[in-house]
Design a protein around this motif. Structure first.
Motif, PDB file in Angstrom:
ATOM      1  N   SER A  33       0.808  -1.213   0.000  1.00  0.00           N
ATOM      2  CA  SER A  33       0.000   0.000   0.000  1.00  0.00           C
ATOM      3  C   SER A  33       0.851   1.277   0.000  1.00  0.00           C
ATOM      4  CB  SER A  33      -0.900   0.017   1.241  1.00  0.00           C
ATOM      5  OG  SER A  33      -1.561   1.260   1.358  1.00  0.00           O
ATOM      6  N   VAL A  34       0.388   2.249  -0.756  1.00  0.00           N
ATOM      7  CA  VAL A  34       1.040   3.555  -0.773  1.00  0.00           C
ATOM      8  C   VAL A  34       0.995   4.212   0.604  1.00  0.00           C
ATOM      9  CG1 VAL A  34      -1.007   4.863  -1.487  1.00  0.00           C
ATOM     10  CG2 VAL A  34       1.287   5.681  -2.135  1.00  0.00           C
ATOM     11  N   TRP A  35       0.062   3.785   1.433  1.00  0.00           N
ATOM     12  CA  TRP A  35      -0.083   4.354   2.771  1.00  0.00           C
ATOM     13  C   TRP A  35       1.121   4.043   3.655  1.00  0.00           C
ATOM     14  CZ3 TRP A  35      -3.120   8.210   3.648  1.00  0.00           C
ATOM     15  CH2 TRP A  35      -4.238   8.388   2.844  1.00  0.00           C
ATOM     16  N   LEU A  36       1.956   3.100   3.247  1.00  0.00           N
ATOM     17  CA  LEU A  36       3.186   2.827   3.999  1.00  0.00           C
ATOM     18  C   LEU A  36       4.142   4.016   3.965  1.00  0.00           C
ATOM     19  CD1 LEU A  36       3.940  -0.867   3.005  1.00  0.00           C
ATOM     20  CD2 LEU A  36       3.147  -0.012   5.210  1.00  0.00           C
ATOM     21  N   LEU A  37       3.928   4.929   3.011  1.00  0.00           N
ATOM     22  CA  LEU A  37       4.779   6.113   2.943  1.00  0.00           C
ATOM     23  C   LEU A  37       4.565   7.041   4.136  1.00  0.00           C
ATOM     24  CD1 LEU A  37       4.557   6.960  -0.862  1.00  0.00           C
ATOM     25  CD2 LEU A  37       6.351   5.701   0.359  1.00  0.00           C
ATOM     26  N   VAL A  38       3.385   7.027   4.705  1.00  0.00           N
ATOM     27  CA  VAL A  38       3.100   7.911   5.851  1.00  0.00           C
ATOM     28  C   VAL A  38       3.929   7.503   7.073  1.00  0.00           C
ATOM     29  CG1 VAL A  38       1.336   8.774   7.428  1.00  0.00           C
ATOM     30  CG2 VAL A  38       0.834   8.566   4.986  1.00  0.00           C
ATOM     31  N   PRO A  39       3.828   6.256   7.556  1.00  0.00           N
ATOM     32  CA  PRO A  39       4.685   5.905   8.687  1.00  0.00           C
ATOM     33  C   PRO A  39       6.170   5.919   8.304  1.00  0.00           C
ATOM     34  CG  PRO A  39       3.470   3.975   7.938  1.00  0.00           C
ATOM     35  CD  PRO A  39       2.926   5.154   7.203  1.00  0.00           C
ATOM     36  N   GLY A  40       6.477   5.669   7.042  1.00  0.00           N
ATOM     37  CA  GLY A  40       7.865   5.753   6.602  1.00  0.00           C
ATOM     38  C   GLY A  40       8.419   7.159   6.763  1.00  0.00           C
ATOM     39  N   ALA A  41       7.645   8.150   6.348  1.00  0.00           N
ATOM     40  CA  ALA A  41       8.079   9.548   6.481  1.00  0.00           C
ATOM     41  C   ALA A  41       8.187   9.940   7.956  1.00  0.00           C
ATOM     42  CB  ALA A  41       7.104  10.471   5.751  1.00  0.00           C
ATOM     43  N   LEU A  42       7.246   9.509   8.766  1.00  0.00           N
ATOM     44  CA  LEU A  42       7.308   9.808  10.200  1.00  0.00           C
ATOM     45  C   LEU A  42       8.541   9.163  10.838  1.00  0.00           C
ATOM     46  CD1 LEU A  42       3.543   9.403  11.146  1.00  0.00           C
ATOM     47  CD2 LEU A  42       4.858  11.538  10.981  1.00  0.00           C
ATOM     48  N   SER A  43       8.851   7.966  10.409  1.00  0.00           N
ATOM     49  CA  SER A  43      10.019   7.275  10.942  1.00  0.00           C
ATOM     50  C   SER A  43      11.309   8.002  10.557  1.00  0.00           C
ATOM     51  CB  SER A  43      10.039   5.829  10.435  1.00  0.00           C
ATOM     52  OG  SER A  43      11.044   5.097  11.069  1.00  0.00           O
ATOM     53  N   LEU A  44      11.372   8.514   9.333  1.00  0.00           N
ATOM     54  CA  LEU A  44      12.560   9.272   8.921  1.00  0.00           C
ATOM     55  C   LEU A  44      12.654  10.609   9.656  1.00  0.00           C
ATOM     56  CD1 LEU A  44      12.727   8.463   5.115  1.00  0.00           C
ATOM     57  CD2 LEU A  44      14.270   7.681   6.930  1.00  0.00           C
ATOM     58  N   ALA A  45      11.525  11.225   9.951  1.00  0.00           N
ATOM     59  CA  ALA A  45      11.552  12.455  10.753  1.00  0.00           C
ATOM     60  C   ALA A  45      12.043  12.144  12.167  1.00  0.00           C
ATOM     61  CB  ALA A  45      10.156  13.089  10.788  1.00  0.00           C
ATOM     62  N   LEU A  46      11.597  11.037  12.722  1.00  0.00           N
ATOM     63  CA  LEU A  46      12.075  10.608  14.039  1.00  0.00           C
ATOM     64  C   LEU A  46      13.572  10.355  13.998  1.00  0.00           C
ATOM     65  CD1 LEU A  46      11.532   9.638  16.964  1.00  0.00           C
ATOM     66  CD2 LEU A  46      11.067   7.363  15.980  1.00  0.00           C
ATOM     67  N   PHE A  47      14.043   9.719  12.944  1.00  0.00           N
ATOM     68  CA  PHE A  47      15.469   9.465  12.757  1.00  0.00           C
ATOM     69  C   PHE A  47      16.275  10.768  12.826  1.00  0.00           C
ATOM     70  CE2 PHE A  47      18.381   9.897   9.063  1.00  0.00           C
ATOM     71  CZ  PHE A  47      19.508   9.301   9.610  1.00  0.00           C
ATOM     72  N   ALA A  48      15.843  11.775  12.088  1.00  0.00           N
ATOM     73  CA  ALA A  48      16.567  13.054  12.076  1.00  0.00           C
ATOM     74  C   ALA A  48      16.551  13.698  13.462  1.00  0.00           C
ATOM     75  CB  ALA A  48      15.957  13.988  11.044  1.00  0.00           C
ATOM     76  N   TRP A  49      15.422  13.653  14.135  1.00  0.00           N
ATOM     77  CA  TRP A  49      15.325  14.231  15.473  1.00  0.00           C
ATOM     78  C   TRP A  49      16.237  13.498  16.446  1.00  0.00           C
ATOM     79  CZ3 TRP A  49      13.089  12.091  20.015  1.00  0.00           C
ATOM     80  CH2 TRP A  49      13.027  12.983  21.086  1.00  0.00           C
ATOM     81  N   LEU A  50      16.255  12.168  16.386  1.00  0.00           N
ATOM     82  CA  LEU A  50      17.109  11.390  17.289  1.00  0.00           C
ATOM     83  C   LEU A  50      18.585  11.725  17.097  1.00  0.00           C
ATOM     84  CD1 LEU A  50      15.278   7.952  17.074  1.00  0.00           C
ATOM     85  CD2 LEU A  50      15.482   9.393  19.125  1.00  0.00           C
ATOM     86  N   LEU A  51      19.008  11.918  15.849  1.00  0.00           N
ATOM     87  CA  LEU A  51      20.406  12.299  15.616  1.00  0.00           C
ATOM     88  C   LEU A  51      20.750  13.636  16.266  1.00  0.00           C
ATOM     89  CD1 LEU A  51      21.286  11.294  11.939  1.00  0.00           C
ATOM     90  CD2 LEU A  51      22.268  10.386  14.041  1.00  0.00           C
TER      91      LEU A  51
END
Length: 110
Positions: A33-51
């Motif tokens: 599903s294309v909807w996997l892009l939503v949690p994917g984007a949130l996960s990458l935003a979390l990644f940047a914040w954690l760094l």
């Protein structure tokens, strides 16, 4: 134990990055599903914040983080992809973790 805190933060950061890249991969390569892009984007935003949570210079954090990422990617290979790492995979991960430890925990003058 700042070393364990740093290592733990790197592990969580690596998981956030891997999940953030794996979900779009599932959409692109596995016709999920294309909807996997939503949690994917949130996960990458979390990644940047954690760094950003590390108190040392960004370049040093990025360089050291790479070693933990290599290790976590090999674990992902085993746990999610179901492919057992080779001895070379394990050796490479150990070398990467050693590099991370040298970069992050070497004595420095204040």
């Amino acid at each position: 134990m700042p070393e364990l805190k740093t290592l733990g933060l790197f592990v969580v950061t690596a998981l956030a990055e891997i999940v953030g890249c794996y979900l779009p991969y599932l959409w692109l390569r596995e016709s999920k599903s294309v909807w996997l892009l939503v949690p994917g984007a949130l996960s990458l935003a979390l990644f940047a914040w954690l760094l950003s949570l590390h108190p040392t210079a960004a370049g040093r954090v990025y360089a050291a983080y790479g070693g933990v990422y290599v290790f976590m990617a090999i674990l992902w290979l085993w746990a999610v992809d179901g492919i057992r790492p080779t001895g070379w995979d394990i050796l490479g991960s150990a070398v990467a973790l050693l590099g991370m430890a040298i970069i992050m925990f070497a004595p420095r003058s204040s």
